[in-house]
Design an enzyme around this catalytic site. Structure first.
Site, PDB file in Angstrom:
ATOM      1  N   CYS A  79       0.834  -1.210   0.000  1.00  0.00           N
ATOM      2  CA  CYS A  79       0.000   0.000   0.000  1.00  0.00           C
ATOM      3  C   CYS A  79       0.870   1.263   0.000  1.00  0.00           C
ATOM      4  CB  CYS A  79      -0.964  -0.032   1.189  1.00  0.00           C
ATOM      5  SG  CYS A  79      -2.334   1.150   1.025  1.00  0.00           S
ATOM      6  N   HIS A 167      -3.690  -5.164   0.531  1.00  0.00           N
ATOM      7  CA  HIS A 167      -3.176  -5.676   1.811  1.00  0.00           C
ATOM      8  C   HIS A 167      -3.267  -7.202   1.866  1.00  0.00           C
ATOM      9  CE1 HIS A 167      -2.688  -1.827   3.971  1.00  0.00           C
ATOM     10  NE2 HIS A 167      -3.657  -1.416   3.169  1.00  0.00           N
ATOM     11  N   GLU A 169      -2.103  -9.042   4.114  1.00  0.00           N
ATOM     12  CA  GLU A 169      -2.103  -9.494   5.503  1.00  0.00           C
ATOM     13  C   GLU A 169      -3.493  -9.661   6.103  1.00  0.00           C
ATOM     14  OE1 GLU A 169      -1.495  -4.942   5.737  1.00  0.00           O
ATOM     15  OE2 GLU A 169      -1.105  -6.600   4.365  1.00  0.00           O
ATOM     16  N   GLY A 222      -1.348 -14.146  37.698  1.00  0.00           N
ATOM     17  CA  GLY A 222      -2.420 -15.120  37.520  1.00  0.00           C
ATOM     18  C   GLY A 222      -2.808 -15.272  36.064  1.00  0.00           C
ATOM     19  N   GLY A 223      -2.270 -14.394  35.195  1.00  0.00           N
ATOM     20  CA  GLY A 223      -2.603 -14.428  33.784  1.00  0.00           C
ATOM     21  C   GLY A 223      -1.694 -15.344  32.973  1.00  0.00           C
ATOM     22  N   VAL A 224      -1.999 -15.454  31.692  1.00  0.00           N
ATOM     23  CA  VAL A 224      -1.266 -16.353  30.795  1.00  0.00           C
ATOM     24  C   VAL A 224       0.195 -15.926  30.642  1.00  0.00           C
ATOM     25  CG1 VAL A 224      -1.114 -17.240  28.433  1.00  0.00           C
ATOM     26  CG2 VAL A 224      -3.351 -16.964  29.515  1.00  0.00           C
TER      27      VAL A 224
END
Length: 509
Positions: A79, A167, A169, A222-224
């Site tokens: 682009c 694009h 993607e 406590g999260g990923v």
């Protein structure tokens, strides 16, 4: 020979998508602002120029010197990147006379083009630009058109330089992944060696080399992200790692104790700290969202610093920072005016005397989960919804109090457990309840009430950069609403947020 891709960002909303598509091909890539000097060109096998909200024709066009890139290593302009190549190498870019936004179909595809090899006539692509290339740059040939865009794709003769005005993607470009694969594998000869297993192996070696015999402390959330970072570090340095899990009083109901037990069952050395009163005291009277974030961050640092001093030879602080955090903390035209305080990017206060190690800082969220799977972390943790760093502190709009936290925890628990019981939790990327600073009139029994309103939020996403609201069944929403109103004192109204990102954000603050 280098085996990675450099993506130069001109401010496109799709730049991270380019990186994600490249990573999906098992090829490593990095994003830098177009004007960055922090990369070494010889470390890369190919360069991609992103799109941009700017016009190459304007006075404030973003400019880059490509003399050391073009003709030296494979180059793909997307682009704005394609229009920049045309504009600066003898072509002509002008305002388009026809619609060049949305779906289009490729026609007149060159059979001799390596970039478009295997792409069939009529292949759908996604256009998103107001300018168009009227005249091709010198020493280039057209390799693809659409019915409205004559110069949709072109290549320079006798060099591996390409430009496409669409694009590849985005998902709307049906053969976009193949086009990128042609550029990276056939043209650039890059080996697809970027896998979760290869990342784990290289990360472990890198961590051991960097840490040596020092001790590391890590703040678990406590999260990923922090969980995967902890297991990866533990695999690399074992008992040199100490994890600290702080209860800031803004976690979900019973989360502090349940997650603490879960971590200990994973073989991690975890210290649990109850600091609720310190956070509540510091947050008293604060209403502004950014001030709340800063306050929560400051108290966290204070508590963390106090605990870290009890750990002998602690020289490093590990963080679960991931790639979107790093990218979002640097804008295309220089440092961002405001960086989200809970991103942690930018280091630590000098008084802590700790060096920072971020083993996941080059990974997207879905890649973190894949690495976690490689490390044999349970799905119970890996499939956990993202949870904001400041926790319920930014899901309580306005001032925070222990009473409001308890009210929100109860409502949130009903919502999340209902999603689990109806097998909806794993189909959703993130869900939560927001407590509004709004009271409304209601009738409960024979009495009029004037109580609080909460918002239910549920979105689907891949990495949080964009998100769509989830079309939850009406019956489910009705049941959750009834449960919350009947069981949580102080709430008499429940609403559902049907906004997508963009233009809205996932969180309300």
């Amino acid at each position: 020979m280098p085996n990675k891709v450099l993506i130069l960002d001109f401010g496109s909303q799709y730049t991270q998508l380019i990186a994600r598509r490249v990573r999906e091909l098992n090829i490593f890539c990095e994003i830098y602002p177009y004007n960055s000097s922090n990369f070494i060109l010889k470390d890369y096998s190919a360069v991609i120029l992103s799109g941009s909200p700017y016009s190459v024709r304007s006075k404030d066009a973003l400019k880059i010197n490509l003399d050391k890139i073009k003709g030296t290593i494979p180059l793909l302009g997307i682009c704005y990147g394609a229009q920049y190549l045309a504009h600066n190498y003898g072509g002509l870019v002008d305002l388009s006379n026809s619609r060049e936004y949305g779906r289009a179909n490729l026609i007149s595809i060159s059979s001799e083009s390596n970039l478009l090899d295997g792409i069939n006539q009529g292949s759908q692509v996604w256009m998103s630009h107001a300018d168009t290339i009227v005249k091709l740059p010198k020493n280039s040939v057209r390799i693809g058109s659409t019915s409205d865009v004559e110069n949709a794709a072109f290549s320079f003769q006798n060099e591996q330089t390409y430009g496409i005005q669409f694009h590849p993607e985005v998902y709307h470009s049906s053969d976009g992944k193949l086009i990128l694969e042609n550029f990276l594998k056939k043209i650039s000869k890059i080996e697809a060696s970027w896998t979760p297993a290869s990342f784990v192996d290289s990360a472990i070696n890198s961590i051991r080399e960097e840490i040596n015999n020092d001790n590391v402390i890590l703040g678990l959330s406590g999260g990923v992200d922090s969980s995967v970072a902890a297991v990866l570090l533990n695999k690399a340095i074992g008992d040199q790692l100490t994890c600290i899990f702080i209860d800031n009083g803004l976690l979900r109901k019973n989360e502090f104790f349940s997650v603490l037990e879960q971590y200990k069952g994973m073989g991690l050395n975890v210290i649990g700290i109850d600091a609720k009163k310190k956070f509540y005291h510091a947050l008293s009277g604060i209403v502004d969202p950014e001030e709340k974030r800063k306050c929560i961050g400051k108290v966290f640092i204070d508590v963390f610093d106090e605990e870290s001093k009890k750990i002998e030879n602690a020289k490093w602080l590990a963080q679960g920072t991931i790639y979107p955090d790093v990218i979002e903390s640097v804008s295309v035209k220089g440092p961002s005016a405001t960086i989200k305080s809970h991103h942690n990017v930018g280091g630590l206060p000098d008084f802590m005397n700790l060096s920072v190690i971020e083993p996941l800082k080059m990974l997207f969220k879905d890649e973190v989960r894949k690495v976690g799977k490689e490390l044999k972390i349970k799905d119970e943790i890996l499939k956990r919804h993202p949870f904001p760093g400041p926790g319920l502190g930014i899901r309580i709009l306005g001032e925070i109090s222990p009473e409001k936290v308890t009210m929100l925890q109860e409502a949130d628990n009903i919502y999340i457990e209902s999603l689990r019981s109806k097998d909806l939790y794993d189909k959703i990327w993130q869900a939560g309840v927001i407590l509004l600073p709004v009271k409304s009139v209601g009738v409960m029994g024979d009495e009029r009430t004037y109580e609080n309103c909460v918002v239910l939020r549920a979105v689907t996403s891949t990495d949080g950069m964009t998100a769509d609201w989830v079309d939850l069944p009406y019956k489910f929403l009705q049941d959750v609403s009834n449960k919350i109103i009947n069981n949580v004192k102080g709430i008499n109204r429940v609403v559902y947020d049907i906004s997508s990102k963009p233009p809205s954000t996932i969180e309300w603050e």
